[in-house]
Enzyme design. Structure first.
Site, PDB file in Angstrom:
ATOM      1  N   SER A  70      49.699  34.017  37.527  1.00 19.11           N
ATOM      2  CA  SER A  70      50.065  35.370  37.976  1.00 19.11           C
ATOM      3  C   SER A  70      50.977  35.979  36.914  1.00 19.11           C
ATOM      4  O   SER A  70      52.077  36.425  37.200  1.00 19.11           O
ATOM      5  CB  SER A  70      50.789  35.315  39.323  1.00 19.11           C
ATOM      6  OG  SER A  70      51.977  34.560  39.197  1.00 19.11           O
ATOM      7  N   CYS A 130      42.036  42.737  36.367  1.00 16.74           N
ATOM      8  CA  CYS A 130      43.182  41.832  36.450  1.00 16.74           C
ATOM      9  C   CYS A 130      43.656  41.753  37.897  1.00 16.74           C
ATOM     10  O   CYS A 130      44.031  42.766  38.482  1.00 16.74           O
ATOM     11  CB  CYS A 130      44.325  42.300  35.551  1.00 16.74           C
ATOM     12  SG  CYS A 130      45.727  41.173  35.676  1.00 16.74           S
ATOM     13  N   ASN A 195      36.484  37.521  35.041  1.00 14.07           N
ATOM     14  CA  ASN A 195      37.931  37.364  35.058  1.00 14.07           C
ATOM     15  C   ASN A 195      38.235  36.329  36.147  1.00 14.07           C
ATOM     16  O   ASN A 195      37.315  35.757  36.728  1.00 14.07           O
ATOM     17  CB  ASN A 195      38.600  38.719  35.349  1.00 14.07           C
ATOM     18  CG  ASN A 195      39.996  38.791  34.729  1.00 14.07           C
ATOM     19  OD1 ASN A 195      40.743  37.813  34.750  1.00 14.07           O
ATOM     20  ND2 ASN A 195      40.354  39.934  34.188  1.00 14.07           N
TER      21      ASN A 195
HETATM   22  C1  LIG Z   1      47.223  32.271  31.663  1.00 15.00           C
HETATM   23  C2  LIG Z   1      46.087  33.225  31.684  1.00 15.00           C
HETATM   24  C3  LIG Z   1      46.297  34.558  31.308  1.00 15.00           C
HETATM   25  C4  LIG Z   1      45.246  35.475  31.315  1.00 15.00           C
HETATM   26  N1  LIG Z   1      45.478  36.765  30.913  1.00 15.00           N
HETATM   27  C5  LIG Z   1      44.439  37.634  30.844  1.00 15.00           C
HETATM   28  C6  LIG Z   1      44.634  38.940  30.343  1.00 15.00           C
HETATM   29  O1  LIG Z   1      45.714  39.332  29.918  1.00 15.00           O
HETATM   30  N2  LIG Z   1      43.561  39.776  30.335  1.00 15.00           N
HETATM   31  C7  LIG Z   1      42.313  39.384  30.771  1.00 15.00           C
HETATM   32  O2  LIG Z   1      41.374  40.182  30.723  1.00 15.00           O
HETATM   33  N3  LIG Z   1      42.107  38.133  31.221  1.00 15.00           N
HETATM   34  C8  LIG Z   1      43.129  37.255  31.265  1.00 15.00           C
HETATM   35  N4  LIG Z   1      42.908  35.990  31.713  1.00 15.00           N
HETATM   36  C9  LIG Z   1      41.550  35.608  32.177  1.00 15.00           C
HETATM   37  C10 LIG Z   1      40.749  34.910  31.082  1.00 15.00           C
HETATM   38  O3  LIG Z   1      40.570  35.733  29.955  1.00 15.00           O
HETATM   39  C11 LIG Z   1      39.361  34.480  31.645  1.00 15.00           C
HETATM   40  O4  LIG Z   1      38.644  35.639  32.040  1.00 15.00           O
HETATM   41  C12 LIG Z   1      39.462  33.570  32.845  1.00 15.00           C
HETATM   42  O5  LIG Z   1      40.570  32.711  32.746  1.00 15.00           O
HETATM   43  C13 LIG Z   1      38.183  32.733  33.054  1.00 15.00           C
HETATM   44  O6  LIG Z   1      37.906  31.920  31.946  1.00 15.00           O
HETATM   45  P1  LIG Z   1      38.448  30.395  31.813  1.00 15.00           P
HETATM   46  O7  LIG Z   1      38.087  29.689  33.090  1.00 15.00           O
HETATM   47  O8  LIG Z   1      37.768  29.857  30.597  1.00 15.00           O
HETATM   48  O9  LIG Z   1      39.918  30.469  31.646  1.00 15.00           O
HETATM   49  C14 LIG Z   1      43.945  35.054  31.725  1.00 15.00           C
HETATM   50  C15 LIG Z   1      43.743  33.727  32.094  1.00 15.00           C
HETATM   51  C16 LIG Z   1      44.776  32.804  32.069  1.00 15.00           C
HETATM   52  C17 LIG Z   1      44.504  31.383  32.456  1.00 15.00           C
END
Ligand SMILES: Cc1cc2nc3c(=O)[nH]c(=O)nc-3n(C[C@H](O)[C@H](O)[C@H](O)COP(=O)(O)O)c2cc1C
Length: 309
Positions: A70, A130, A195
């Site tokens: 978060s 987000c 996301n």
């Molecule tokens: C700690 C953290 C911060 C994130 N911050 C953003 C962000 O600033 N903008 C965004 O579009 N997605 C953000 N995400 C989402 C990731 O870009 C991604 O869409 C999501 O985590 C799913 O992919 P994953 O399972 O490989 O992490 C964030 C994810 C994590 C874990």
């Protein structure tokens, strides 16, 4: 020789592995851990017009096969981006995609206009999804849950930029096909999904939520099957390229997304477990293509076979 080249809008990527927003800062933070220039592209942490403090701590909690965050788009705002962050990003040899978010359409528009003036920025990822911020332009919790608002904002931004425009969508919708279509109709060059999924965790000893903000976004391997379905549904609906993500930890995971229709993939949570994961994934994709005697990644996109014998 196998070709790993892929195309996202006007962007020609030398390979399909992209660092996901929010998990690699602005490149500089991870430079001692991985050679970013070997990857296909990088997406920055989402920036907003003004500096944003983000949510109260704790902002991260681990769960079975996943991560709940978060962060709340904690960032130093556009000015800092233009004066500080851009200098390192400008030195990278791979396409830089800037992720942006706003509380209002005007904020999104101003960010898009300003970023479009920077030659070294090749694409803009519009964060419509987000789970940790509220947008004023819709009655839904997320812009990407409202097909009219999604189409309207992408159409507005399309008018002010020639850069590759990518709409980042939420999996937290009744029908991803409708939202994907709306982004395409608005003029997006590509969509990226997914996301994080909304979720929460509880500390039974304190009897309090594990996150300061109570709820957050779930990512990592636990969401992969859900994310794959979103990519597959979107692929069967739109004609623009899809950037798939959600729990990609290995090259096998990445190939699943490509077979389901992703033209490129993003690696997020895996970076926290193993910062070299994106390079290992890239190597694994190359090996897979060689073993399968497939000479280009493009010929693998959406090639999921049906179950008929
Ligand atoms: C700690 C953290 C911060 C994130 N911050 C953003 C962000 O600033 N903008 C965004 O579009 N997605 C953000 N995400 C989402 C990731 O870009 C991604 O869409 C999501 O985590 C799913 O992919 P994953 O399972 O490989 O992490 C964030 C994810 C994590 C874990």
């Amino acid at each position: 020789m196998v070709s790993l080249k892929t195309t996202i809008g006007k962007l020609e990527l030398k390979n399909p592995v992209i660092l996901a927003s929010g998990t690699c800062g602005f490149g500089k933070e991870i430079k001692s851990l991985i050679d970013v220039n070997k990857l296909g592209a990088i997406v920055t942490k989402t920036i907003t017009l003004n500096k944003k403090e983000g949510n109260p701590p704790p902002r991260i909690a681990e769960t079975a096969s996943g991560l709940l965050n978060s962060i709340g788009l904690d960032n130093d705002g556009l000015k800092d981006f233009l004066f500080e962050k851009i200098s390192y990003l400008g030195k990278l040899k791979i396409p830089v995609i800037v992720s942006i978010a706003g509380n209002t359409t005007e904020e999104f528009t101003k960010l898009t206009k300003e970023i479009s003036k920077i030659p070294c920025i090749k694409g803009i990822e519009i964060n419509l999804s987000c789970p940790n911020v509220i947008h004023k332009g819709t009655k839904f919790p997320l812009l990407a849950q409202d097909k009219k608002a999604t189409e309207a904002i992408i159409a507005k931004l399309r008018k002010v930029t020639k850069k590759t425009l990518i709409a980042k969508l939420s999996p937290s919708v009744t029908d991803i096909k409708e939202i994907a279509k709306a982004a395409e109709s608005g003029g997006a060059d590509a969509i990226s999904l997914v996301n994080t999924y909304p979720g929460m965790l509880v500390d039974i000893y304190t009897m309090k939520p594990k996150l300061g903000a109570v709820t957050g976004g779930l990512s990592g391997p636990c969401i992969k099957p859900l994310a794959l379905k979103c990519v597959w549904d979107a692929y069967n609906t739109v004609n623009i390229p899809i950037i798939g993500m959600g729990g990609i930890m290995t090259s096998g995971d990445a190939i699943e997304f490509i077979l389901c229709g992703a033209s490129a993939i993003q690696v997020g949570t895996a970076n926290f477990v193993n910062p070299k994961a994106p390079l290992e994934i890239l190597e694994g994709i190359k090996q897979y293509l060689k073993e399968k005697k497939v000479n280009s990644i493009k010929s693998l996109i959406g090639k999921l076979k049906n179950n008929e014998k």
